[in-house]
Enzyme design. Structure first.
Site, PDB file in Angstrom:
ATOM      1  N   GLY A 186      53.923  43.129  76.044  1.00 18.23           N
ATOM      2  CA  GLY A 186      54.208  44.675  76.531  1.00 18.23           C
ATOM      3  C   GLY A 186      54.574  44.665  78.110  1.00 18.23           C
ATOM      4  O   GLY A 186      54.677  45.616  78.749  1.00 18.23           O
ATOM      5  N   THR A 234      55.528  53.322  76.743  1.00 16.43           N
ATOM      6  CA  THR A 234      54.203  52.546  77.160  1.00 16.43           C
ATOM      7  C   THR A 234      53.521  53.383  78.451  1.00 16.43           C
ATOM      8  O   THR A 234      52.308  53.689  78.213  1.00 16.43           O
ATOM      9  CB  THR A 234      54.372  51.037  77.601  1.00 16.43           C
ATOM     10  OG1 THR A 234      55.312  50.402  76.502  1.00 16.43           O
ATOM     11  CG2 THR A 234      53.217  50.382  77.767  1.00 16.43           C
ATOM     12  N   LYS A 262      62.009  45.818  93.556  1.00 19.19           N
ATOM     13  CA  LYS A 262      60.698  45.947  94.041  1.00 19.19           C
ATOM     14  C   LYS A 262      60.961  45.816  95.542  1.00 19.19           C
ATOM     15  O   LYS A 262      60.246  46.266  96.380  1.00 19.19           O
ATOM     16  CB  LYS A 262      59.750  45.395  93.193  1.00 19.19           C
ATOM     17  CG  LYS A 262      59.537  45.791  91.886  1.00 19.19           C
ATOM     18  CD  LYS A 262      58.504  44.834  91.125  1.00 19.19           C
ATOM     19  CE  LYS A 262      58.270  45.585  89.760  1.00 19.19           C
ATOM     20  NZ  LYS A 262      57.776  44.698  88.614  1.00 19.19           N
ATOM     21  N   GLY A 277      52.721  47.423  89.686  1.00 18.61           N
ATOM     22  CA  GLY A 277      52.211  48.279  88.326  1.00 18.61           C
ATOM     23  C   GLY A 277      51.124  48.950  89.160  1.00 18.61           C
ATOM     24  O   GLY A 277      51.237  50.024  89.567  1.00 18.61           O
ATOM     25  N   ASP A 325      64.381  42.453  88.681  1.00 15.67           N
ATOM     26  CA  ASP A 325      63.198  43.299  88.696  1.00 15.67           C
ATOM     27  C   ASP A 325      62.634  43.151  89.951  1.00 15.67           C
ATOM     28  O   ASP A 325      62.124  44.363  90.632  1.00 15.67           O
ATOM     29  CB  ASP A 325      62.349  43.317  87.385  1.00 15.67           C
ATOM     30  CG  ASP A 325      61.226  44.331  87.359  1.00 15.67           C
ATOM     31  OD1 ASP A 325      61.459  45.264  87.115  1.00 15.67           O
ATOM     32  OD2 ASP A 325      60.176  43.734  87.921  1.00 15.67           O
ATOM     33  N   GLU A 360      54.419  55.200  93.654  1.00 22.44           N
ATOM     34  CA  GLU A 360      53.635  54.242  93.497  1.00 22.44           C
ATOM     35  C   GLU A 360      53.552  53.062  92.722  1.00 22.44           C
ATOM     36  O   GLU A 360      53.493  51.914  92.634  1.00 22.44           O
ATOM     37  CB  GLU A 360      51.825  54.628  93.544  1.00 22.44           C
ATOM     38  CG  GLU A 360      50.940  53.694  93.445  1.00 22.44           C
ATOM     39  CD  GLU A 360      50.723  52.849  95.004  1.00 22.44           C
ATOM     40  OE1 GLU A 360      50.246  53.647  95.738  1.00 22.44           O
ATOM     41  OE2 GLU A 360      51.147  51.839  95.055  1.00 22.44           O
TER      42      GLU A 360
HETATM   43  N1  HSE Z   1      58.625  43.893  83.776  1.00 31.51           N
HETATM   44  C1  HSE Z   1      57.858  44.426  84.895  1.00 31.51           C
HETATM   45  C2  HSE Z   1      56.875  43.245  84.873  1.00 31.51           C
HETATM   46  C3  HSE Z   1      56.874  45.332  84.465  1.00 31.51           C
HETATM   47  O1  HSE Z   1      56.992  42.309  84.209  1.00 31.51           O
HETATM   48  O2  HSE Z   1      56.407  43.074  86.050  1.00 31.51           O
HETATM   49  C4  HSE Z   1      56.627  46.197  85.604  1.00 31.51           C
HETATM   50  O3  HSE Z   1      57.613  46.429  86.629  1.00 31.51           O
END
Ligand code: HSE
Length: 426
Positions: free
Chosen positions: A186, A13, A204, A134, A200, A129
C-alpha cells in the site's frame, strides 16, 4: 472548549486512517489541547468505507458540495489525490472560508501558488504536513524551527515505494517483483508510474522549495529521472565502492542560483541518508546557524500519513486566524541539470573487442575527464558487451555527455550508458 467541525473528502487509505485516529484520540485531544475535533461529514464516491467504518448515514455523503458548502464545517480535509476534482474541492473550500488540510503534493506542486493566494484573501490556512515525507513532521519543523535560520539546501529520500524497491533490489530481488511487493504493502500511488519515474518525489521537492525558499517552481525546472534504469548490479558495485544508490530529491541555493533535481544518486555510506531503508523516508536540511538537521520516519502508509493529517488538524484549529500571508515570491535563476558539477558513476556496456577499453578511456581523456576508478567485471562473459564502471572526479555533466556521445559515435558501446551523480553534501 473550542469545537471544530471537520469534513473529510476521500476515504481511501489515508482517509480511513484519519477517521480511525480521530475517533480513537478524540478524548485525548480534548484533554491535551482543550479542543473537540468532531467529524461532521465524510464524503466518498464508494460506500465501502462507510460500511467498513460504520459511518452513520447522516454523516456520510457522496456529494463533496455538501462538505465544502456546509455552513457548520470549519476545516475540509482533501484526501482524493490528483489535480482535477481535488483542485475544485480545495478551491471551493478556501473560497467558502474553510481551512484546508491536504496530503496532495501533486496539487500543491501544480496549483499551490494559486491556492495560497485564495487562502490569504479568505483569511484561512492550508495545512500540508502529510504531503511530504508521510508521517514525518518535516513541514512543521521547517516552519516552526528551521526558518529562523536561512535554509541553504535540502536532500531527501521522499518516495517510500522507490526506497522499498531499491532496498529489495540490493538483496537480489528483481525490479518488477519488488514493485509488486510495494503495491501490496500500500505504499505506491494509484498509478505507480508517478513513484517510479520520480514525479512523486519531484512534487515533494516543489512543496519543499515553497516551504524552505518561498519559491514557486515550474515543474519543468526540476530535473526528474526515475529508478527504472538502475539494476541490482549497479547497487552491488556501488556498495563495494562504499556507496548506496537512493532516489534523492535535492535542492540548494548557491551563489543566488537554484539547483533542484530528482535522480538516482550515489550516497557515501558514511552519510546517514545511506542507511535509510525500505519504505522509510528521510530529509536532511541544511541551514545557517543550525547546520544539518535530519528527520526520519515512515514516508507512506495509512496510519503514519494519517497521523500527519491529524497533527495538521490540531495545528490549524489552534492557529485560528493566524493565516499565512501570500508572501512576495522570490525570483531566482535555475541551474540546468547539464550544468551541474559533480563526481559521476558511469556504467557503459563496452563491446568485448581488443583495445576498446583503451579507446574509451582515451576519449574521456580528450575531454579532460579525470577517472578516479575503473572496474571491468566479466560476470556476464556470454554477452557481446561487458559492463565497465567508471567513477570520475568532479566535472560538468555537459562535458561528460559530450564524451559519451563521442564514444557512442565510435561504436565502442552498446545500449544507453547509465550516469549517476555522486552526492558529496557540500
Ligand atoms: N507513493 C508515495 C510513496 C506515498 O511511495 O512515498 C506517499 O506520498
Amino acid at each position: 472548549m473550542k469545537k471544530i467541525n471537520v469534513g473529510i473528502i476521500g476515504l481511501g487509505t489515508i482517509g480511513t486512517g484519519v477517521y480511525k485516529i480521530l475517533k480513537e484520540r478524540r478524548a485525548s485531544i480534548k484533554d491535551k489541547y482543550n479542543l473537540d475535533i468532531n467529524i461532521k461529514k465524510c464524503c466518498d464516491i464508494s460506500l465501502s468505507s462507510k460500511r467498513k467504518l460504520k459511518i452513520k448515514t447522516d454523516v456520510f455523503t457522496k456529494d463533496f458540495k455538501e462538505v465544502v458548502q456546509a455552513k457548520d464545517i470549519d476545516i475540509v480535509v482533501e484526501l482524493i489525490g490528483g489535480t482535477n476534482i481535488a483542485y475544485t474541492i480545495s478551491k471551493e473550500a478556501l473560497k467558502n472560508k474553510k481551512h484546508l488540510v491536504t496530503a496532495n503534493k501533486a496539487l500543491l506542486a501544480h496549483k499551490g501558488k494559486e491556492l495560497r493566494k485564495i487562502s490569504a484573501v479568505n483569511k484561512v490556512n492550508i495545512g500540508y504536513e502529510a504531503s511530504v515525507g508521510g508521517g514525518i513532521p518535516i513541514i512543521s519543523s521547517i516552519k516552526d524551527s528551521l526558518l529562523i535560520n536561512k535554509i541553504t539546501s535540502f536532500c531527501g529520500i521522499l518516495n517510500g515505494t522507490c526506497n522499498y524497491i531499491l532496498t529489495l533490489m540490493s538483496n537480489g530481488i528483481d525490479f518488477s517483483k519488488a514493485l509488486g511487493m510495494a503495491q501490496k504493502e500500500g505504499f505506491a500511488e494509484a498509478d505507480p508510474t508517478l513513484d517510479i519515474n520520480g514525479k512523486d518525489t519531484a512534487h515533494k521537492v516543489s512543496v519543499l522549495c515553497q516551504t524552505c525558499f518561498n519559491l514557486n517552481l515550474d515543474m519543468k525546472d526540476i530535473y526528474t529521472q526515475g529508478i527504472k534504469e538502475v539494476t541490482s548490479y549497479d547497487i552491488e558495485i556501488a556498495k563495494n565502492l562504499g556507496y548506496e544508490i537512493k532516489l534523492l530529491g535535492i535542492s540548494r541555493i548557491k551563489k543566488n542560483k537554484l539547483d533542484a533535481r530528482v535522480h538516482p544518486t550515489l550516497i557515501p555510506q558514511n552519510n546517514p541518508l545511506s542507511n535509510v531503508e525500505n519504505e522509510f523516508n528521510a530529509v536532511l536540511v541544511n541551514s545557517k546557524n543550525l547546520g544539518p538537521f535530519m528527520a526520519y520516519g515512515y514516508g507512506a502508509g495509512m496510519l503514519p500519513t494519517a497521523s500527519a493529517v491529524v497533527s495538521d488538524l490540531i495545528r490549524v484549529s489552534r492557529a485560528g486566524n493566524l493565516y499565512e500571508t501570500d508572501k512576495d515570491e522570490i525570483k531566482i535563476d535555475v541551474i540546468k541539470f547539464e550544468n551541474i558539477k559533480s563526481r559521476f558513476y558511469i556504467r557503459m556496456m563496452i563491446k568485448d573487442e581488443p583495445g576498446n577499453l583503451g579507446k574509451v578511456t582515451s576519449i574521456l581523456g580528450k575531454y579532460k575527464i579525470n577517472i578516479d576508478k575503473a572496474i571491468q567485471n566479466n560476470k556476464n562473459l556470454k554477452l557481446k558487451a561487458i559492463p565497465v564502471i567508471i567513477m570520475t572526479k568532479s566535472l560538468e555533466l555537459k562535458v561528460l555527455n559530450k564524451a559519451i556521445l563521442a564514444i557512442k559515435k565510435n561504436k565502442l558501446i552498446q545500449n544507453e550508458s547509465l550516469v549517476i551523480p555522486v552526492e558529496d553534501f557540500a
